[in-house]
Design an enzyme around this catalytic site. Structure first.
Site, PDB file in Angstrom:
ATOM      1  N   TYR A 142      13.814  26.625  49.075  1.00 15.31           N
ATOM      2  CA  TYR A 142      12.900  27.764  48.936  1.00 15.31           C
ATOM      3  C   TYR A 142      13.591  29.098  49.215  1.00 15.31           C
ATOM      4  O   TYR A 142      14.723  29.141  49.685  1.00 15.31           O
ATOM      5  CB  TYR A 142      11.613  27.591  49.723  1.00 15.31           C
ATOM      6  N   GLU A 143      12.873  30.189  48.879  1.00 12.63           N
ATOM      7  CA  GLU A 143      13.427  31.550  48.900  1.00 12.63           C
ATOM      8  C   GLU A 143      14.615  31.706  47.947  1.00 12.63           C
ATOM      9  O   GLU A 143      15.538  32.486  48.198  1.00 12.63           O
ATOM     10  CB  GLU A 143      13.833  31.965  50.324  1.00 12.63           C
ATOM     11  N   GLY A 144      14.606  30.946  46.862  1.00 12.51           N
ATOM     12  CA  GLY A 144      15.712  30.975  45.911  1.00 12.51           C
ATOM     13  C   GLY A 144      16.676  29.853  46.214  1.00 12.51           C
ATOM     14  O   GLY A 144      17.335  29.860  47.258  1.00 12.51           O
TER      15      GLY A 144
END
Length: 592
Positions: A441-443
């Site tokens: 997550y978050e890229g």
């Protein structure tokens, strides 16, 4: 599993002895009166207590019970609401928030340590205040003064929480594909309609209100990422007098059943003409969101580090107590039937790898946090610009490399336990499951690698890289002769990274596939080199004190292990980069 103990001694070493943060704070007007070494120590001490005493005991029970969904309402596991109230009442949600809106006003270098302690104690729990702090950052930087005054005080107080609503079922990394719409209203508000998935903390019972930051499109928005705006959409509308009013037109359609962080609610959020207010100007949503993302991506790296730290604490305790076989050189204790497994070379290899990666990661994350503080508080435009550029360069490394190393670390911790590491009651398997999301997550880490290689290296023509490399060269050039065992291999590693960067810049001009083919291994080489810089800095701070304190002797021994056994990984990674992209395209899609 061992009880969690905050690594306060190492945190103080990094902040006070390696980076000498009190000197930096004294020169930054926004921090000079707010924080000093003594205040910082007191804050970290208290954060360590609440993490160990109130949050850590809920880690396993939260994983076993998970969140539950019932007709749109989400309930956190038993004990979470009470612990969150204690956490909020202590002011910890707003530890990095501006004092004018009720926050503590602490620098990122301090809040980063608090984030690590909370995430080590209980990663699921830590996602809720982390998201709130991130939402507050975007509101503070981009929203109108009216929105700041209405929402920030209660968010910093922990009475209200925050979420960020980006992803849609068809639009993950490519946010330009989002379809959520925002219709302007006569009173200046907007009606937001659409569905978002994978929304951490989108619904729960920890706070009385949840403030969603939602990416959406205006009716006349241009196509692609340039047509995205950001909207503040509260779960419960707030009246003019600040009291809570009617429930907004939004709901949680379901929660995900996940591999890990089961006590963190991951929601499908449906907005059905929900009332919201624009943050910043129309079509400037990505810029406003990325204010939060830079901090959040460092925060995710710290989440990974935190799982590695927790795994190490349990593994080293187990290795000291578990008796199996005799040491290769002969029995270490004849009064027992076998020696503790810490005498065995392979167990030591795993423990030292964990220790070296954790402590290197703590120093590196603190270094990036210090750049964020300089970028925010410095009145020197040159220093501020330099710090901003270093943050841009190092953020993808902090997110990706910290979490990649965290997975390796938690796997080592599980292996040290042997069969017990596969059994739930010992706690190590949960850390492996929980840490996996930090790479996603978050890229995803692959996207972080593309960001580093494509945008930051090739996009700047290597200028951002040279900023970092020149700092390391300056350190090694001015280091004393007794640091030669560290500075010489560090210089050689920078030579390798120089060569690799030049290779990437050259090859990218003729073949667009080269950036993507090289990006992951390139980031890894950069990460190992950055950690080598951190370990050289730590060795400098410890040098000469090893005879007086085991802490410093351990620090120097771990530094030597890092340079001898971990830094050489860059050579095979460099060879992979220079192999180019051709072998990736030898198969047609049907041949896979």
């Amino acid at each position: 599993m061992a009880d969690y103990k905050a690594p306060l001694r190492d945190m103080r070493f990094v902040l006070n002895e390696v980076f000498q943060v009190s000197r930096l704070w004294a020169g930054l007007p926004g921090l000079a009166e707010a924080i000093d070494e003594e205040t910082a120590a007191a804050i970290l001490e208290e954060a360590g207590k609440i993490s160990a005493n109130d949050i850590a005991p809920l880690r396993r029970s939260g994983d076993e019970q998970g969140c539950s969904w019932n007709n749109g309402s989400v309930t956190a596991p038993e004990g979470f609401a009470q612990a969150y109230q204690v956490f909020a009442e202590g002011g910890w949600v707003g530890v990095g928030g501006e004092a004018q809106y009720g926050g503590m006003g602490m620098p990122k270098a301090i809040s980063a340590q608090v984030e690590e302690m909370v995430a080590s104690a209980n990663l699921s729990f830590g996602t809720y205040p982390m998201l709130t702090a991130g939402a507050c950052l975007s509101i503070k930087a981009h929203a109108s003064e009216e929105l700041k005054e209405r929402y920030l005080p209660n968010m910093y107080a922990g009475t209200w929480s925050g979420s960020m609503c980006l992803t849609e079922a068809h639009a993950g990394t490519d946010l330009g594909l989002i379809r959520t719409k925002a219709e302007p209203q006569a009173d200046g508000s907007y009606k937001v309609s659409g569905s978002k998935i994978f929304i951490s903390g989108g619904e729960h019972d920890l706070t009385e209100n949840i403030i969603h930051l939602v990416l959406a499109r205006l009716p006349d928005a241009p196509a692609g990422p340039k047509g995205i705006s950001l909207f503040l959409v509260p779960k419960v509308l707030v009246n003019a007098d600040g009291a809570l009013g009617e429930r907004n037109s939004l709901s949680c359609g379901s929660i995900e059943h996940k591999m890990g962080i089961k006590a963190s609610a991951t929601c499908v959020m449906n907005f059905d003409g929900a009332t919201g207010w624009i943050v910043d100007a129309p079509n400037k949503g990505l810029a406003a969101m990325f204010t939060m993302m830079n901090y959040e991506r460092l925060g995710v790296g710290i989440q990974g580090l935190a799982q590695g730290e927790r795994s190490y604490q349990s593994a080293v305790e187990y290795a000291r107590e578990r008796l199996q076989s005799r040491a290769p050189g002969g029995a270490q204790g004849t009064e027992k039937a076998a020696d503790p497994i810490i005498v065995h070379p392979d167990v030591r290899r795993m423990l030292l790898t964990m220790k070296a990666l954790n402590e290197g990661g703590r120093a590196f994350s603190s270094y990036v946090a210090l750049q964020l503080d300089i970028a925010k508080y410095s009145e020197d435009p040159t220093a501020r610009t330099r710090a901003q550029e270093l943050v841009a360069l190092l953020t993808p490394i902090a997110k990706s490399f910290l979490t990649d190393m965290a997975l390796e670390t938690t796997l080592h911790g599980q292996m040290i336990f042997g069969g017990h590491g596969y059994i739930r009651e010992w706690g190590q398997e949960q850390l492996v499951r929980d840490v996996r999301i930090t790479q996603i997550y978050e890229g995803t880490n692959g996207i972080q690698s593309l960001d580093l290689a494509g945008r930051k290296i090739v996009g700047s023509g290597g200028a951002l890289y040279r900023l970092f490399a020149s700092e390391v060269r300056n350190f090694t050039a001015n280091a004393s002769a007794d640091l030669g065992e560290f500075t010489q291999p560090l210089n050689a590693a920078v030579d390798t990274l120089d060569e690799l960067t030049a290779w990437l810049l050259d090859r990218a001009q003729g073949n667009p596939n080269e950036i993507g083919a090289a990006s992951v291994e390139y980031l890894q080489v950069f990460g190992y080199t950055a950690y080598a810089y951190m370990w050289a800095l730590m060795a400098k701070a410890a040098m000469g004190q090893q005879g007086e304190d085991d802490f410093y002797a351990g620090k120097l021994g771990t530094a030597r292990f890092y340079f001898a056994r971990l830094l050489p990984r860059i050579h095979s990674l460099s060879a992979s980069v220079k192999a180019g992209s051709e072998s990736l395209y030898l198969l047609d899609a049907a041949q896979f």
